[in-house]
Design a protein around this motif. Sequence first.
Motif, PDB file in Angstrom:
ATOM      1  N   UNK A 238      37.118   6.842 -52.754  1.00  0.00           N
ATOM      2  CA  UNK A 238      37.978   8.020 -52.738  1.00  0.00           C
ATOM      3  C   UNK A 238      39.128   7.788 -51.773  1.00  0.00           C
ATOM      4  N   UNK A 239      40.128   8.629 -51.887  1.00  0.00           N
ATOM      5  CA  UNK A 239      41.276   8.540 -50.995  1.00  0.00           C
ATOM      6  C   UNK A 239      41.052   9.466 -49.810  1.00  0.00           C
ATOM      7  N   UNK A 240      41.028   8.907 -48.610  1.00  0.00           N
ATOM      8  CA  UNK A 240      40.790   9.712 -47.414  1.00  0.00           C
ATOM      9  C   UNK A 240      41.259   8.935 -46.187  1.00  0.00           C
ATOM     10  N   UNK A 241      41.354   9.631 -45.067  1.00  0.00           N
ATOM     11  CA  UNK A 241      41.698   9.025 -43.787  1.00  0.00           C
ATOM     12  C   UNK A 241      40.405   8.560 -43.125  1.00  0.00           C
ATOM     13  N   UNK A 242      40.216   7.252 -43.038  1.00  0.00           N
ATOM     14  CA  UNK A 242      38.956   6.697 -42.532  1.00  0.00           C
ATOM     15  C   UNK A 242      38.648   7.183 -41.119  1.00  0.00           C
ATOM     16  N   UNK A 243      39.616   7.126 -40.224  1.00  0.00           N
ATOM     17  CA  UNK A 243      39.363   7.494 -38.829  1.00  0.00           C
ATOM     18  C   UNK A 243      39.003   8.967 -38.707  1.00  0.00           C
ATOM     19  N   UNK A 244      39.666   9.818 -39.483  1.00  0.00           N
ATOM     20  CA  UNK A 244      39.371  11.246 -39.391  1.00  0.00           C
ATOM     21  C   UNK A 244      37.990  11.566 -39.962  1.00  0.00           C
ATOM     22  N   UNK A 245      37.609  10.902 -41.050  1.00  0.00           N
ATOM     23  CA  UNK A 245      36.266  11.126 -41.587  1.00  0.00           C
ATOM     24  C   UNK A 245      35.197  10.600 -40.639  1.00  0.00           C
ATOM     25  N   UNK A 246      35.457   9.461 -40.004  1.00  0.00           N
ATOM     26  CA  UNK A 246      34.512   8.948 -39.011  1.00  0.00           C
ATOM     27  C   UNK A 246      34.314   9.973 -37.899  1.00  0.00           C
ATOM     28  N   UNK A 247      35.409  10.559 -37.405  1.00  0.00           N
ATOM     29  CA  UNK A 247      35.308  11.542 -36.328  1.00  0.00           C
ATOM     30  C   UNK A 247      34.519  12.770 -36.769  1.00  0.00           C
ATOM     31  N   UNK A 248      34.790  13.261 -37.994  1.00  0.00           N
ATOM     32  CA  UNK A 248      34.100  14.455 -38.478  1.00  0.00           C
ATOM     33  C   UNK A 248      32.604  14.210 -38.632  1.00  0.00           C
ATOM     34  N   UNK A 249      32.229  13.102 -39.288  1.00  0.00           N
ATOM     35  CA  UNK A 249      30.808  12.817 -39.520  1.00  0.00           C
ATOM     36  C   UNK A 249      30.111  12.468 -38.208  1.00  0.00           C
ATOM     37  N   UNK A 250      30.826  11.804 -37.298  1.00  0.00           N
ATOM     38  CA  UNK A 250      30.253  11.490 -35.989  1.00  0.00           C
ATOM     39  C   UNK A 250      29.921  12.766 -35.222  1.00  0.00           C
ATOM     40  N   UNK A 251      30.801  13.747 -35.259  1.00  0.00           N
ATOM     41  CA  UNK A 251      30.526  15.021 -34.585  1.00  0.00           C
ATOM     42  C   UNK A 251      29.280  15.687 -35.154  1.00  0.00           C
ATOM     43  N   UNK A 252      29.132  15.661 -36.488  1.00  0.00           N
ATOM     44  CA  UNK A 252      27.974  16.290 -37.127  1.00  0.00           C
ATOM     45  C   UNK A 252      26.691  15.534 -36.826  1.00  0.00           C
ATOM     46  N   UNK A 253      26.762  14.199 -36.852  1.00  0.00           N
ATOM     47  CA  UNK A 253      25.556  13.403 -36.622  1.00  0.00           C
ATOM     48  C   UNK A 253      25.107  13.498 -35.161  1.00  0.00           C
TER      49      UNK A 253
END
Length: 360
Positions: A238-253
């Motif tokens: 998919x098309x997405x910003x890798x660094x921003x998704x890493x930050x979002x999922x890292x916060x949740x995990x």
Amino acid sequence: MKSLSRSRVTAEDVLDGLTTAVLVVDEALRVMALNAACEGMFGISRRLALGMPLLDAIPQFKCYESRLRSALQTATGFIERETELRRNGDPGVTVDWTVTPFLAAGKKPGLLMELLAVERHLRISRDEQLLAHFDASRELIRGLAHEIKNPLGGIRGAAQLLEREYPDAGHREYTRVIIREADRLQNLVDRLLGPNRLPQKAPLNIHEVIEHVRQLVQAEAPDGVTVLRDYDPSIPELLADREQLIQAILNLLRNALQAVDGEGTIVLRTRTRRQFTIGALRHRLVVQIDIEDDGPGIPPTMIEKIFYPMVTTRAQGTGLGLPIAQYLVHSHGGLIECRSRPGCTVFTVYLPLVTPQEMA
């Protein structure tokens, strides 16, 4: 405008375009057909379900086997309102459903079942309200940040001038305190605002992102914490910003890691959802990422507030991790939802699956 050829539109295309789940069974209660909405409702694969006995493909109907067989024998349909279809260990789904007998080719009887998820409409309304509140809170924070940052800059500048005017150690101690605290408040305001750039989207594998985050968290997790993976390998890029998704999922995990408090199990799960609505927009395909933990759960009084800034259930929490994660996912057109009970808390990330081919 050039019209589409009729031959390009099939019955399967029409059925898959419906938000109502459609299921067809034959005289032996074997699955003959189902649409994308039915796959999403029960989390099943059409390829595997076709030809299977209904009760094996979708065990949620076991309690209604006699009712369905009676409908076949008497050729009499029925309508049920707010029926909860549940399987052991599953949260269940509440539906309004209609069963209509019909004669298939060769005069063999069958049943056409139409199921409409009652909570779907409630979820859409709740999502729209959540997004509206989120946007309103961000505008409020932006206004407050502007009012706070201006005087902070003045205070810091005045402290620096005082430090030059009175360079002795006694005065420098006080000016350093002022400068340090002004910088701390500036950093807090910047964190409240979240990232100040738009997503830089590029093709990525969502599992590569999740695995990167898992390895980061696994390295800091105590020995008593187990992280399990349940991935759907068929999810395309998919098309997405890798660094921003890493930050979002890292916060949740990390939130899940703190919830289990040194001993417990965290499950990372990926799925796709078809014909899925986020807010007021309906998407053909959506990536669903679940982060589930078996911690004590979130109090019911807090569940509606956890995505607001500065709201936390932990004494040492900042109350910024979840709002920032929501902002990052929201900037991709997605949404984070949460459901919780003692022993099971699930944060679910929904991201529209816009592929590089669709953007081309």
